[in-house]
Motif scaffolding. Structure first.
Motif, PDB file in Angstrom:
ATOM      1  N   ILE A   1       0.845  -1.221   0.000  1.00 27.76           N
ATOM      2  CA  ILE A   1       0.000   0.000   0.000  1.00 27.76           C
ATOM      3  C   ILE A   1       0.871   1.260   0.000  1.00 27.76           C
ATOM      4  O   ILE A   1       0.645   2.184  -0.796  1.00 27.76           O
ATOM      5  CB  ILE A   1      -0.951  -0.010   1.228  1.00 27.76           C
ATOM      6  CG1 ILE A   1      -2.039  -1.080   1.036  1.00 27.76           C
ATOM      7  CG2 ILE A   1      -1.592   1.362   1.436  1.00 27.76           C
ATOM      8  CD1 ILE A   1      -2.925  -1.306   2.243  1.00 27.76           C
TER       9      ILE A   1
ATOM     10  N   ARG B   1       3.796   1.630  -1.051  1.00 27.90           N
ATOM     11  CA  ARG B   1       4.467   1.813  -2.348  1.00 27.90           C
ATOM     12  C   ARG B   1       3.488   2.345  -3.411  1.00 27.90           C
ATOM     13  O   ARG B   1       3.828   3.264  -4.173  1.00 27.90           O
ATOM     14  CB  ARG B   1       5.054   0.455  -2.795  1.00 27.90           C
ATOM     15  CG  ARG B   1       5.587   0.427  -4.210  1.00 27.90           C
ATOM     16  CD  ARG B   1       6.844   1.294  -4.356  1.00 27.90           C
ATOM     17  NE  ARG B   1       7.343   1.262  -5.721  1.00 27.90           N
ATOM     18  CZ  ARG B   1       7.054   2.146  -6.667  1.00 27.90           C
ATOM     19  NH1 ARG B   1       6.263   3.167  -6.388  1.00 27.90           N
ATOM     20  NH2 ARG B   1       7.547   2.048  -7.885  1.00 27.90           N
ATOM     21  N   ILE B   2       2.293   1.782  -3.421  1.00 24.20           N
ATOM     22  CA  ILE B   2       1.306   2.201  -4.436  1.00 24.20           C
ATOM     23  C   ILE B   2       0.971   3.689  -4.246  1.00 24.20           C
ATOM     24  O   ILE B   2       0.791   4.425  -5.222  1.00 24.20           O
ATOM     25  CB  ILE B   2       0.005   1.348  -4.345  1.00 24.20           C
ATOM     26  CG1 ILE B   2       0.295  -0.124  -4.619  1.00 24.20           C
ATOM     27  CG2 ILE B   2      -1.071   1.869  -5.315  1.00 24.20           C
ATOM     28  CD1 ILE B   2       0.710  -0.483  -6.013  1.00 24.20           C
ATOM     29  N   LYS B   3       0.919   4.124  -2.988  1.00 19.24           N
ATOM     30  CA  LYS B   3       0.596   5.540  -2.718  1.00 19.24           C
ATOM     31  C   LYS B   3       1.601   6.480  -3.359  1.00 19.24           C
ATOM     32  O   LYS B   3       1.298   7.644  -3.633  1.00 19.24           O
ATOM     33  CB  LYS B   3       0.556   5.776  -1.209  1.00 19.24           C
ATOM     34  CG  LYS B   3      -0.742   5.323  -0.566  1.00 19.24           C
ATOM     35  CD  LYS B   3      -0.696   5.585   0.931  1.00 19.24           C
ATOM     36  CE  LYS B   3      -1.993   5.172   1.602  1.00 19.24           C
ATOM     37  NZ  LYS B   3      -1.879   5.174   3.076  1.00 19.24           N
ATOM     38  N   THR B   4       2.810   5.978  -3.570  1.00 26.45           N
ATOM     39  CA  THR B   4       3.855   6.865  -4.112  1.00 26.45           C
ATOM     40  C   THR B   4       3.879   6.891  -5.647  1.00 26.45           C
ATOM     41  O   THR B   4       4.664   7.615  -6.238  1.00 26.45           O
ATOM     42  CB  THR B   4       5.256   6.417  -3.633  1.00 26.45           C
ATOM     43  OG1 THR B   4       5.510   5.110  -4.194  1.00 26.45           O
ATOM     44  CG2 THR B   4       5.341   6.357  -2.131  1.00 26.45           C
ATOM     45  N   ILE B   5       3.055   6.083  -6.240  1.00 22.28           N
ATOM     46  CA  ILE B   5       3.068   6.013  -7.719  1.00 22.28           C
ATOM     47  C   ILE B   5       2.624   7.351  -8.321  1.00 22.28           C
ATOM     48  O   ILE B   5       1.646   7.930  -7.870  1.00 22.28           O
ATOM     49  CB  ILE B   5       2.130   4.875  -8.218  1.00 22.28           C
ATOM     50  CG1 ILE B   5       2.754   3.507  -7.920  1.00 22.28           C
ATOM     51  CG2 ILE B   5       1.874   4.982  -9.705  1.00 22.28           C
ATOM     52  CD1 ILE B   5       1.869   2.338  -8.286  1.00 22.28           C
TER      53      ILE B   5
ATOM     54  N   LYS C   1      -3.201   7.023 -14.635  1.00 19.94           N
ATOM     55  CA  LYS C   1      -2.455   6.396 -13.547  1.00 19.94           C
ATOM     56  C   LYS C   1      -3.141   6.613 -12.193  1.00 19.94           C
ATOM     57  O   LYS C   1      -3.255   5.686 -11.389  1.00 19.94           O
ATOM     58  CB  LYS C   1      -1.033   6.964 -13.509  1.00 19.94           C
ATOM     59  CG  LYS C   1      -0.123   6.246 -12.548  1.00 19.94           C
ATOM     60  CD  LYS C   1       1.204   6.959 -12.395  1.00 19.94           C
ATOM     61  CE  LYS C   1       2.181   6.513 -13.440  1.00 19.94           C
ATOM     62  NZ  LYS C   1       3.543   7.042 -13.188  1.00 19.94           N
TER      63      LYS C   1
ATOM     64  N   LYS D   1      -4.310   3.771  -9.643  1.00 18.37           N
ATOM     65  CA  LYS D   1      -3.712   3.773  -8.295  1.00 18.37           C
ATOM     66  C   LYS D   1      -4.825   3.604  -7.239  1.00 18.37           C
ATOM     67  O   LYS D   1      -4.701   2.798  -6.313  1.00 18.37           O
ATOM     68  CB  LYS D   1      -2.978   5.107  -8.104  1.00 18.37           C
ATOM     69  CG  LYS D   1      -2.324   5.306  -6.783  1.00 18.37           C
ATOM     70  CD  LYS D   1      -1.603   6.652  -6.816  1.00 18.37           C
ATOM     71  CE  LYS D   1      -1.437   7.204  -5.425  1.00 18.37           C
ATOM     72  NZ  LYS D   1      -0.735   8.491  -5.427  1.00 18.37           N
TER      73      LYS D   1
ATOM     74  N   LEU E   1      -5.268   0.497  -4.593  1.00 16.22           N
ATOM     75  CA  LEU E   1      -5.337   0.743  -3.141  1.00 16.22           C
ATOM     76  C   LEU E   1      -6.622   0.158  -2.554  1.00 16.22           C
ATOM     77  O   LEU E   1      -6.596  -0.457  -1.487  1.00 16.22           O
ATOM     78  CB  LEU E   1      -5.254   2.251  -2.859  1.00 16.22           C
ATOM     79  CG  LEU E   1      -3.854   2.862  -2.996  1.00 16.22           C
ATOM     80  CD1 LEU E   1      -3.917   4.388  -2.878  1.00 16.22           C
ATOM     81  CD2 LEU E   1      -2.885   2.291  -1.961  1.00 16.22           C
TER      82      LEU E   1
ATOM     83  N   LEU F   1      -6.242  -3.466  -2.130  1.00 17.23           N
ATOM     84  CA  LEU F   1      -5.346  -3.772  -0.995  1.00 17.23           C
ATOM     85  C   LEU F   1      -6.060  -3.524   0.337  1.00 17.23           C
ATOM     86  O   LEU F   1      -5.879  -4.287   1.298  1.00 17.23           O
ATOM     87  CB  LEU F   1      -4.069  -2.938  -1.112  1.00 17.23           C
ATOM     88  CG  LEU F   1      -3.157  -3.371  -2.267  1.00 17.23           C
ATOM     89  CD1 LEU F   1      -2.161  -2.284  -2.640  1.00 17.23           C
ATOM     90  CD2 LEU F   1      -2.427  -4.675  -1.931  1.00 17.23           C
TER      91      LEU F   1
END
Lengths: 271, 181
Positions: free
Chosen positions: A265, A267-271, B158, B162, B166, B169
């Motif tokens: 999570i 990591r995905i937030k930083t995309i 993107k 994203k 999330l 997850l």
């Protein structure tokens, strides 16, 4: 030139349509892994049909159509065992046991059942032998094919739709968790009850079909109805009834698992 | 230390936007096997995925997330079971503008649920198009339980993808919590 091929490329409906339109006379042999049948036509009309290669006696056909009680079928078979179908038909009419119309209806229903059983075949060899005649002792019925072709065509479409809804029969069923719904209060037909009685995460739909004596088309239709009614859900074979935890996370305990998911999570937030 | 890998599967009918979704967030060029479409009914686009899409997001030194896209056409459904093995969760992507594919999406969803009882979400792609069905209507059409997350998405953006990842997850975390309790 012999008319032969595979039902995979040329469906049974198309074969029947061709025989009907071309007013063909002869025998159509169907051979698949699950069933075989022999159908004889005269000028495009069905005059004889049998599954397997052995003829089904007239008494049995009448009993299947419930025109003769099954309790009486055995004694009638014994009493008239020396008569062929034609002679037996005349005897039953003369003795007032059945009318000619009833006998024709019973045979026509029997032929239709055989054809309906073939409609679900998607693979199998067919071979048409021109000019082959039915046994001389069989009852001379001539059944037009148009209605059954239309019925088969509808069924083929329905089967295709059902295959889209239930692509695999190698999955199991479980009862849906619907608090307050008592299955005994829901009106089901006999086929649906039979299937319901086998619902268990250990039984695949295919196994249920075998136990309930239903073909692929019939079991898909019943399961579809049960799914629509929200009574059952499809699950992976042998999976526990309660929803299982996500087993795919390569960590051993819940804290590690949570930690791993949280890392993803972040990591995905930083995309 | 050996690198751990986790897998999320993106599934859905033909032309739902699976390849595009993975391409939007993958840090590598998406590895896919695309083939020219030959069937008339599938000529909505010029090429289609015949094996699988494969995207990657490096989480940290020890952990990598793989995104796998399934082939959309039914004739490749033998691949689905293989792809579903060991997945963390899955996303069912539907094209909001093509209601004729909803029935198929429902079938794919049921099949994947049967293969693996892992968390999943349903994502309505192409919500930026004028003829997109509303989320409420899609939920009814797909007969989705109110507890199942249904999210709007534009797979080529993107930020939208994203959010989708999330939400999946978070659903996985909720599942872990419910298992613990």
């Amino acid at each position: 030139m012999a008319l032969k091929g595979n039902l995979r490329d040329f469906s049974i409906i198309q074969v029947l349509n061709l025989i009907n339109l071309a007013k063909k006379t002869g025998a159509l042999y169907i051979e698949s892994s699950s069933k075989s049948a022999k159908l004889i036509f005269r000028e495009g009309k069905l005059v004889y049909a049998t599954t397997g290669m052995d003829a089904v006696p007239l008494i049995k056909i009448m009993a299947r159509s419930k025109l003769i009680p099954s309790s009486a079928a055995a004694s009638l078979s014994e009493r008239y065992r020396t008569l062929n179908d034609m002679e037996l038909g005349i005897t039953l009419i003369n003795s007032g046991y059945l009318t000619q119309d009833q006998i024709f209806t019973g045979i026509a229903d029997f032929f239709k059942d055989i054809l309906r059983g073939l409609f679900t075949l998607t693979e199998g060899l067919f071979n048409f032998e021109a000019d082959e005649q039915p046994p001389s002792t069989s009852i001379p019925l001539r059944m037009a094919l148009e209605d059954i072709i239309i019925e088969g065509s509808r069924q083929a479409h329905e089967h295709e739709d059902l295959k889209n809804e239930i692509p695999s029969l190698d999955v199991a069923l479980k009862f849906a968790e619907r608090p307050g719904v008592n299955i005994r209060d829901i009106k089901l037909n006999a086929e649906e009850w039979r299937v319901i009685s086998y619902v268990n995460p250990k039984n695949s739909i295919k196994q249920i079909a075998t136990a309930a004596k239903l073909n692929d088309f019939q079991i898909r239709r019943v399961v579809y109805n049960l799914l629509q009614a929200g009574l059952v859900e499809m699950i992976r074979l042998n999976s526990p009834v309660a929803s299982a935890p996500p087993h795919a996370i390569p960590a051993r305990n819940p804290i590690e698992q949570r930690n791993l998911v949280n890392r993803v999570i972040d990591r995905i937030k930083t995309i | 230390m050996q690198t751990q890998t986790v897998k999320i599967v993106v599934t859905g009918p033909f032309n739902a936007g699976k390849t595009e979704l993975i391409r939007s967030v993958s840090e590598i060029e998406v590895v896919n096997t695309e083939k020219k479409v030959t069937s008339e009914s599938e000529k909505v686009k010029n090429s289609t995925t015949v094996a699988m899409d494969f995207g990657r997001i490096t989480v940290d030194n020890d952990l990598v997330l793989f995104l796998f896209g399934t082939p959309g056409q039914k004739r490749f459904d033998f691949m689905w079971e293989i792809l579903s093995e060991g997945m963390l969760g899955f996303i069912v992507l539907v094209d909001s503008t093509r209601p004729e594919t909803f029935r198929e999406a429902r079938g794919i969803l049921e099949t994947f649920r049967a293969y693996a009882p892992t968390p999943y979400i349903v994502v309505a792609n192409k919500q930026d198009l004028a003829d997109a069905w509303s989320l409420e209507d899609i939920r009814v059409a797909l007969r989705l339980d109110p507890a199942i997350k249904l999210l709007p998405c534009t797979a080529k953006k993107k930020s939208s993808v994203k959010t989708v990842l999330l939400e999946l997850l978070y659903a996985i975390l909720e599942e872990l919590d419910s298992t613990k309790s």
